[in-house]
Design a protein around this motif. Sequence first.
Motif, mmCIF file in Angstrom:
data_model
loop_
_atom_site.group_PDB
_atom_site.id
_atom_site.type_symbol
_atom_site.label_atom_id
_atom_site.label_comp_id
_atom_site.label_asym_id
_atom_site.label_seq_id
_atom_site.Cartn_x
_atom_site.Cartn_y
_atom_site.Cartn_z
ATOM 1 N N THR A 1 0.849 -0.898 0.044
ATOM 2 C CA THR A 1 0.140 0.021 0.129
ATOM 3 C C THR A 1 1.035 1.317 0.036
ATOM 4 N N ALA A 2 1.980 1.154 0.390
ATOM 5 C CA ALA A 2 3.080 2.255 0.091
ATOM 6 C C ALA A 2 3.601 2.573 -1.139
ATOM 7 N N PHE A 3 3.199 1.769 -2.215
ATOM 8 C CA PHE A 3 3.640 1.821 -3.543
ATOM 9 C C PHE A 3 2.808 1.846 -4.495
ATOM 10 N N LEU A 4 2.230 2.848 -4.878
ATOM 11 C CA LEU A 4 1.102 3.079 -6.326
ATOM 12 C C LEU A 4 1.889 3.168 -7.395
ATOM 13 N N SER A 5 1.120 2.491 -8.028
ATOM 14 C CA SER A 5 1.499 2.718 -9.853
ATOM 15 C C SER A 5 0.401 2.895 -10.635
ATOM 16 N N LYS A 6 0.581 3.844 -11.566
ATOM 17 C CA LYS A 6 -0.546 4.149 -12.544
ATOM 18 C C LYS A 6 -0.665 2.705 -13.566
ATOM 19 N N LYS A 7 0.167 2.155 -13.756
ATOM 20 C CA LYS A 7 0.159 0.958 -14.643
ATOM 21 C C LYS A 7 -0.886 -0.208 -14.149
ATOM 22 N N SER A 8 -1.064 0.061 -12.852
ATOM 23 C CA SER A 8 -1.913 -1.124 -12.227
ATOM 24 C C SER A 8 -3.344 -0.993 -12.392
ATOM 25 N N PRO A 9 -4.084 -2.039 -13.013
ATOM 26 C CA PRO A 9 -5.402 -2.047 -13.094
ATOM 27 C C PRO A 9 -6.287 -2.234 -11.715
ATOM 28 N N ALA A 10 -5.437 -2.490 -10.549
ATOM 29 C CA ALA A 10 -6.173 -3.044 -9.603
ATOM 30 C C ALA A 10 -6.084 -1.999 -8.577
ATOM 31 N N GLY A 11 -6.697 -2.176 -7.260
ATOM 32 C CA GLY A 11 -6.603 -1.272 -6.082
ATOM 33 C C GLY A 11 -5.573 -1.176 -5.147
ATOM 34 N N LEU A 12 -5.696 -0.463 -4.050
ATOM 35 C CA LEU A 12 -4.528 -0.063 -3.532
ATOM 36 C C LEU A 12 -4.079 -1.256 -2.842
ATOM 37 N N ALA B 1 9.412 -9.068 14.191
ATOM 38 C CA ALA B 1 8.852 -9.816 13.261
ATOM 39 C C ALA B 1 7.247 -9.944 13.063
ATOM 40 N N CYS B 2 6.729 -9.822 14.049
ATOM 41 C CA CYS B 2 5.288 -9.857 14.582
ATOM 42 C C CYS B 2 4.779 -8.511 13.807
ATOM 43 N N ASP B 3 5.311 -7.577 13.843
ATOM 44 C CA ASP B 3 5.026 -6.046 13.611
ATOM 45 C C ASP B 3 4.716 -6.430 11.952
ATOM 46 N N HIS B 4 5.708 -6.943 11.104
ATOM 47 C CA HIS B 4 5.664 -7.227 9.771
ATOM 48 C C HIS B 4 4.599 -7.969 9.465
ATOM 49 N N LEU B 5 4.052 -8.961 10.202
ATOM 50 C CA LEU B 5 2.969 -9.963 9.872
ATOM 51 C C LEU B 5 1.470 -9.158 10.048
ATOM 52 N N ARG B 6 1.623 -8.201 10.988
ATOM 53 C CA ARG B 6 0.299 -7.350 11.336
ATOM 54 C C ARG B 6 0.133 -6.404 10.101
ATOM 55 N N ALA B 7 1.294 -5.738 9.735
ATOM 56 C CA ALA B 7 1.129 -4.925 8.626
ATOM 57 C C ALA B 7 0.594 -5.618 7.313
ATOM 58 N N TRP B 8 1.070 -6.562 7.053
ATOM 59 C CA TRP B 8 0.904 -7.358 5.752
ATOM 60 C C TRP B 8 -0.218 -8.014 5.736
ATOM 61 N N PHE B 9 -0.631 -8.552 6.852
ATOM 62 C CA PHE B 9 -1.883 -9.533 6.658
ATOM 63 C C PHE B 9 -3.000 -9.119 7.485
ATOM 64 N N ILE B 10 -2.706 -8.361 8.421
ATOM 65 C CA ILE B 10 -3.996 -7.818 9.569
ATOM 66 C C ILE B 10 -4.579 -6.722 9.475
ATOM 67 N N THR B 11 -3.595 -5.545 9.596
ATOM 68 C CA THR B 11 -4.050 -4.308 9.726
ATOM 69 C C THR B 11 -4.690 -3.593 8.455
ATOM 70 N N PRO B 12 -6.188 -3.305 8.703
ATOM 71 C CA PRO B 12 -7.012 -2.812 7.376
ATOM 72 C C PRO B 12 -6.152 -1.847 6.551
ATOM 73 N N ALA B 13 -5.600 -0.979 7.101
ATOM 74 C CA ALA B 13 -5.009 0.183 6.170
ATOM 75 C C ALA B 13 -3.812 -0.329 5.524
ATOM 76 N N THR B 14 -3.025 -1.417 5.825
ATOM 77 C CA THR B 14 -1.908 -1.801 4.893
ATOM 78 C C THR B 14 -1.797 -3.246 4.583
ATOM 79 N N ARG B 15 -2.900 -3.979 4.939
ATOM 80 C CA ARG B 15 -2.831 -5.412 4.454
ATOM 81 C C ARG B 15 -2.919 -5.675 2.985
ATOM 82 N N MET B 16 -2.421 -6.690 2.497
ATOM 83 C CA MET B 16 -2.607 -7.003 1.103
ATOM 84 C C MET B 16 -3.747 -8.232 0.987
ATOM 85 N N ASN B 17 -4.548 -7.904 0.024
ATOM 86 C CA ASN B 17 -5.557 -8.707 -0.427
ATOM 87 C C ASN B 17 -5.226 -10.199 -0.767
ATOM 88 N N PRO B 18 -5.870 -11.069 -0.277
ATOM 89 C CA PRO B 18 -5.150 -12.647 -0.522
ATOM 90 C C PRO B 18 -5.595 -13.026 -1.681
#
Length: 401
Positions: free
Chosen positions: A67-78, A144-161
């Motif tokens: 979510t920290a890196f946006l691309s105008k080439k992407s057809p997808a969401g944040l 290490a757990c901070d990374h897990l929360r950011a990528w997979f749990i926190t709504p503002a920053t998580r990646m869609n699965p």
Amino acid sequence: MSQGLTVTRRRFCEQLTAFGSFAAINVRGLARDKARDHGYGLVAETDRARILKAAETYLALEPKTITAFLSKKSPAGLHDFFSQADYFWPDPKNPDGPYVNRDGQSNPENFNEHRKAMIALSIRMPALTAAWMLTKDRRYGQRACDHLRAWFITPATRMNPNLEYSQGVHGVSTGRSYGIIDTLHLVEVARAASLVAPKLMSAGDNAALKDWFRSYLTWMKTSDKGKTERDALNNHATCWALQASEFARLIGDDGTRQEVHKQYTDVLLPGQLGVDGSFPKELVRTKPYSYSIFNFDVMAALCQSLRGVGADLFAFRLSDGRGVCKAAEFLYPYLKDKGAWPYAKDVEHFDALPVRSPGLLFAGLACDKQTYIALWKTMNPDPTDAEIIRNYPVRQPLLWV
């Protein structure tokens, strides 16, 4: 002799056989435990200084997700992972039209920031976990757990699965099945998470973490892209299998792990490994050296991942002798001396290879080859070439042995 103590010859033989089987199982179990302890001690001694130096650096770095890196080439969401196919370039005959393939030659103009962010996660989070394992210092584990929360749990920053938008090709597709190889860099993250999350994360966060990987594994197994990648004929299928095995291991999905075990014995090994231990489908590529090493490393990691599920895959052989130990036997001379490689040189990055092969360590321990382990110790564990890093998913073998 009283009736209660009467033992027939048949019953005595049955009990003796049962005892023998039990004893044999115990002996094998003790042997596995001894090998595991030896492997952990070996890697801990070899990598301790390297792990702690890296982890100390990573303590100061904040987690960054896609979510920290946006691309105008992407057809997808944040929150959607996006990448472009490596080997596709503008067509000189039609510069504004669909891109064309140039196998083995990566296009430097591609959007790669999501992939870079995931690779950074795959480097930092497992290293922090390994440091926590070695020292029991909670600072490393919590980071290490901070990374897990950011990528997979926190709504503002998580990646869609899902990976619906990975390795798209301009003018051809917004995403392809081949893109699932991008999440190979989550394999060691999942392995590390299985060790640190139950100890240092709340029950709610643990459940949310597993929900993410359960959703992603379901997508891998049921989507058209996922099923196509599973059924690929080269390293892409091996990478799918390693991901499925480790993600299933994290969430406790024994059924999927048994399915992957069968995929290895019935499909991957007979379909990809030659009688001489080579990978013929990789040898015909424009990077035969790197792809041969890569597929061997992933296949050996898969055998390591599936230990405890069915027959030991390091010991498994097809009727003609093909097995992962045969693959190690084929590659070992060329890992030791690249100059002896009898096939074509890779079109790119040949000079940056070889680097430290996790497959060589796993095979050395499992196939009882001390020469493999000795060579593994001398190899570079931290490559800096971006292309090599992209094809290097197991960096912390301490988490695997």
